[in-house]
Design a protein around this motif. Structure first.
Motif, PDB file in Angstrom:
ATOM      1  N   ALA A  77       0.756  -1.292   0.020  1.00  0.00           N
ATOM      2  CA  ALA A  77      -0.133   0.020   0.085  1.00  0.00           C
ATOM      3  C   ALA A  77       0.945   1.136   0.009  1.00  0.00           C
ATOM      4  O   ALA A  77       0.395   2.362  -0.301  1.00  0.00           O
ATOM      5  CB  ALA A  77      -0.999   0.014   1.168  1.00  0.00           C
ATOM      6  N   GLY A  78       2.130   1.183   0.367  1.00  0.00           N
ATOM      7  CA  GLY A  78       2.994   2.160   0.501  1.00  0.00           C
ATOM      8  C   GLY A  78       4.414   1.966   1.021  1.00  0.00           C
ATOM      9  O   GLY A  78       4.701   0.715   1.361  1.00  0.00           O
ATOM     10  N   TYR A  79       5.206   2.818   1.053  1.00  0.00           N
ATOM     11  CA  TYR A  79       6.807   2.636   1.539  1.00  0.00           C
ATOM     12  C   TYR A  79       7.324   3.986   1.837  1.00  0.00           C
ATOM     13  O   TYR A  79       6.816   5.012   1.431  1.00  0.00           O
ATOM     14  CB  TYR A  79       7.379   2.198   0.030  1.00  0.00           C
ATOM     15  CG  TYR A  79       7.653   3.111  -0.740  1.00  0.00           C
ATOM     16  CD1 TYR A  79       8.673   3.992  -0.834  1.00  0.00           C
ATOM     17  CD2 TYR A  79       6.628   3.358  -1.676  1.00  0.00           C
ATOM     18  CE1 TYR A  79       9.086   4.999  -1.676  1.00  0.00           C
ATOM     19  CE2 TYR A  79       6.788   4.355  -2.793  1.00  0.00           C
ATOM     20  CZ  TYR A  79       8.016   5.377  -2.762  1.00  0.00           C
ATOM     21  OH  TYR A  79       8.350   6.330  -3.704  1.00  0.00           O
ATOM     22  N   THR A  80       8.307   3.672   2.662  1.00  0.00           N
ATOM     23  CA  THR A  80       9.284   4.706   3.213  1.00  0.00           C
ATOM     24  C   THR A  80      10.753   4.199   3.061  1.00  0.00           C
ATOM     25  O   THR A  80      10.854   3.078   3.482  1.00  0.00           O
ATOM     26  CB  THR A  80       9.084   5.266   4.587  1.00  0.00           C
ATOM     27  OG1 THR A  80       7.584   5.659   4.668  1.00  0.00           O
ATOM     28  CG2 THR A  80      10.054   6.115   5.059  1.00  0.00           C
ATOM     29  N   LEU A  81      11.511   5.079   2.383  1.00  0.00           N
ATOM     30  CA  LEU A  81      12.859   4.919   2.282  1.00  0.00           C
ATOM     31  C   LEU A  81      13.676   5.526   3.347  1.00  0.00           C
ATOM     32  O   LEU A  81      13.733   6.941   3.273  1.00  0.00           O
ATOM     33  CB  LEU A  81      13.316   5.057   0.823  1.00  0.00           C
ATOM     34  CG  LEU A  81      13.079   4.061  -0.345  1.00  0.00           C
ATOM     35  CD1 LEU A  81      13.385   4.766  -1.564  1.00  0.00           C
ATOM     36  CD2 LEU A  81      13.133   2.805  -0.185  1.00  0.00           C
ATOM     37  N   ILE A  82      14.622   4.856   3.946  1.00  0.00           N
ATOM     38  CA  ILE A  82      15.490   5.411   4.991  1.00  0.00           C
ATOM     39  C   ILE A  82      16.869   5.138   4.913  1.00  0.00           C
ATOM     40  O   ILE A  82      17.347   4.137   4.279  1.00  0.00           O
ATOM     41  CB  ILE A  82      14.971   5.277   6.529  1.00  0.00           C
ATOM     42  CG1 ILE A  82      15.213   3.836   6.822  1.00  0.00           C
ATOM     43  CG2 ILE A  82      13.451   5.609   6.624  1.00  0.00           C
ATOM     44  CD1 ILE A  82      14.679   3.594   8.074  1.00  0.00           C
ATOM     45  N   GLN A  83      17.803   5.984   5.122  1.00  0.00           N
ATOM     46  CA  GLN A  83      19.239   5.698   5.192  1.00  0.00           C
ATOM     47  C   GLN A  83      19.768   5.861   6.501  1.00  0.00           C
ATOM     48  O   GLN A  83      19.625   6.911   6.971  1.00  0.00           O
ATOM     49  CB  GLN A  83      19.773   6.831   4.258  1.00  0.00           C
ATOM     50  CG  GLN A  83      21.293   6.208   4.074  1.00  0.00           C
ATOM     51  CD  GLN A  83      21.925   7.029   3.123  1.00  0.00           C
ATOM     52  OE1 GLN A  83      21.551   7.705   2.254  1.00  0.00           O
ATOM     53  NE2 GLN A  83      23.097   7.474   3.377  1.00  0.00           N
ATOM     54  N   THR A  84      20.093   4.981   7.087  1.00  0.00           N
ATOM     55  CA  THR A  84      20.854   4.736   8.359  1.00  0.00           C
ATOM     56  C   THR A  84      22.315   4.360   8.400  1.00  0.00           C
ATOM     57  O   THR A  84      22.753   3.856   7.679  1.00  0.00           O
ATOM     58  CB  THR A  84      20.118   3.941   9.449  1.00  0.00           C
ATOM     59  OG1 THR A  84      20.163   2.651   9.023  1.00  0.00           O
ATOM     60  CG2 THR A  84      18.556   4.518   9.403  1.00  0.00           C
ATOM     61  N   ARG A  85      22.744   4.493   9.874  1.00  0.00           N
ATOM     62  CA  ARG A  85      24.050   4.166   9.736  1.00  0.00           C
ATOM     63  C   ARG A  85      24.290   2.497  10.088  1.00  0.00           C
ATOM     64  O   ARG A  85      25.311   1.738  10.119  1.00  0.00           O
ATOM     65  CB  ARG A  85      24.836   4.909  11.008  1.00  0.00           C
ATOM     66  CG  ARG A  85      25.326   6.221  10.640  1.00  0.00           C
ATOM     67  CD  ARG A  85      26.051   6.910  11.702  1.00  0.00           C
ATOM     68  NE  ARG A  85      26.095   8.635  11.693  1.00  0.00           N
ATOM     69  CZ  ARG A  85      24.915   9.151  11.910  1.00  0.00           C
ATOM     70  NH1 ARG A  85      24.029   8.848  12.246  1.00  0.00           N
ATOM     71  NH2 ARG A  85      25.231  10.517  11.553  1.00  0.00           N
ATOM     72  N   SER A  86      23.181   1.809  10.574  1.00  0.00           N
ATOM     73  CA  SER A  86      23.332   0.582  10.959  1.00  0.00           C
ATOM     74  C   SER A  86      21.835   0.106  11.026  1.00  0.00           C
ATOM     75  O   SER A  86      20.933   0.818  10.911  1.00  0.00           O
ATOM     76  CB  SER A  86      23.785   0.518  12.567  1.00  0.00           C
ATOM     77  OG  SER A  86      22.768   1.176  13.488  1.00  0.00           O
ATOM     78  N   ARG A  87      21.949  -1.342  10.972  1.00  0.00           N
ATOM     79  CA  ARG A  87      20.464  -1.972  11.059  1.00  0.00           C
ATOM     80  C   ARG A  87      19.744  -1.737  12.435  1.00  0.00           C
ATOM     81  O   ARG A  87      18.552  -1.407  12.457  1.00  0.00           O
ATOM     82  CB  ARG A  87      20.798  -3.577  11.310  1.00  0.00           C
ATOM     83  CG  ARG A  87      19.668  -4.426  11.143  1.00  0.00           C
ATOM     84  CD  ARG A  87      20.042  -5.993  11.003  1.00  0.00           C
ATOM     85  NE  ARG A  87      18.639  -6.870  11.007  1.00  0.00           N
ATOM     86  CZ  ARG A  87      17.847  -6.980  12.057  1.00  0.00           C
ATOM     87  NH1 ARG A  87      18.210  -6.353  13.151  1.00  0.00           N
ATOM     88  NH2 ARG A  87      16.840  -8.048  11.923  1.00  0.00           N
TER      89      ARG A  87
END
Length: 139
Positions: A77-87
């Protein structure tokens, strides 16, 4: 590290029902927090599968299959893309994700995205780099 937060569809989202104002407000706040922390890359809701199609590949042929698709629980139904330093940082952010279908039962799925450095260097990978596809930005 880039992660995709995948919001699973519901019967309501597949019927084209729009989220109520309470959910929209919670999603806006969550995405504002992501943006302020510098981890938000993108995010959006998707139209119901009735407005989409699939391409099936078999025996060297391509077949177009128009939506809607039957298994709602398998749809997005939707999505968000994130960028982080770690899991672990990504996990902390996803624990804060608003319940996507209000008080109803819901599920999100989180998947780490491949980076170009995950692949063996090649001319094809260099072509993707030239296009700026498949790489995390500075963080």
């Amino acid at each position: 590290m880039r992660f995709m937060i995948i919001v699973k569809a519901s019967a309501d989202s597949e019927a084209g029902a729009m989220p109520d104002e309470t959910l929209l407000d919670a999603m806006a706040k969550y995405h504002e927090d992501l943006a302020q922390a510098g981890v938000l890359l993108d995010g959006s809701g998707l139209q119901p599968s009735a407005k989409g199609w699939r391409i099936r590949y078999a025996g060297g042929k391509r077949t177009v299959i128009d939506g809607p698709f039957a298994e709602t629980k398998e749809l997005i139904a939707g999505y968000t893309l994130i960028q982080t330093r770690s899991r672990e940082e990504a996990l902390e952010w996803t624990r804060r994700f608003p319940a996507p279908h209000g008080d109803g039962e819901a599920e999100i799925e989180v998947r780490q995205m491949f980076e170009l450095d995950d692949f063996t260097p090649s001319a094809s990978i260099d072509r993707f780099r030239t296009m700026g596809i498949g790489e995390a930005g500075p963080r």
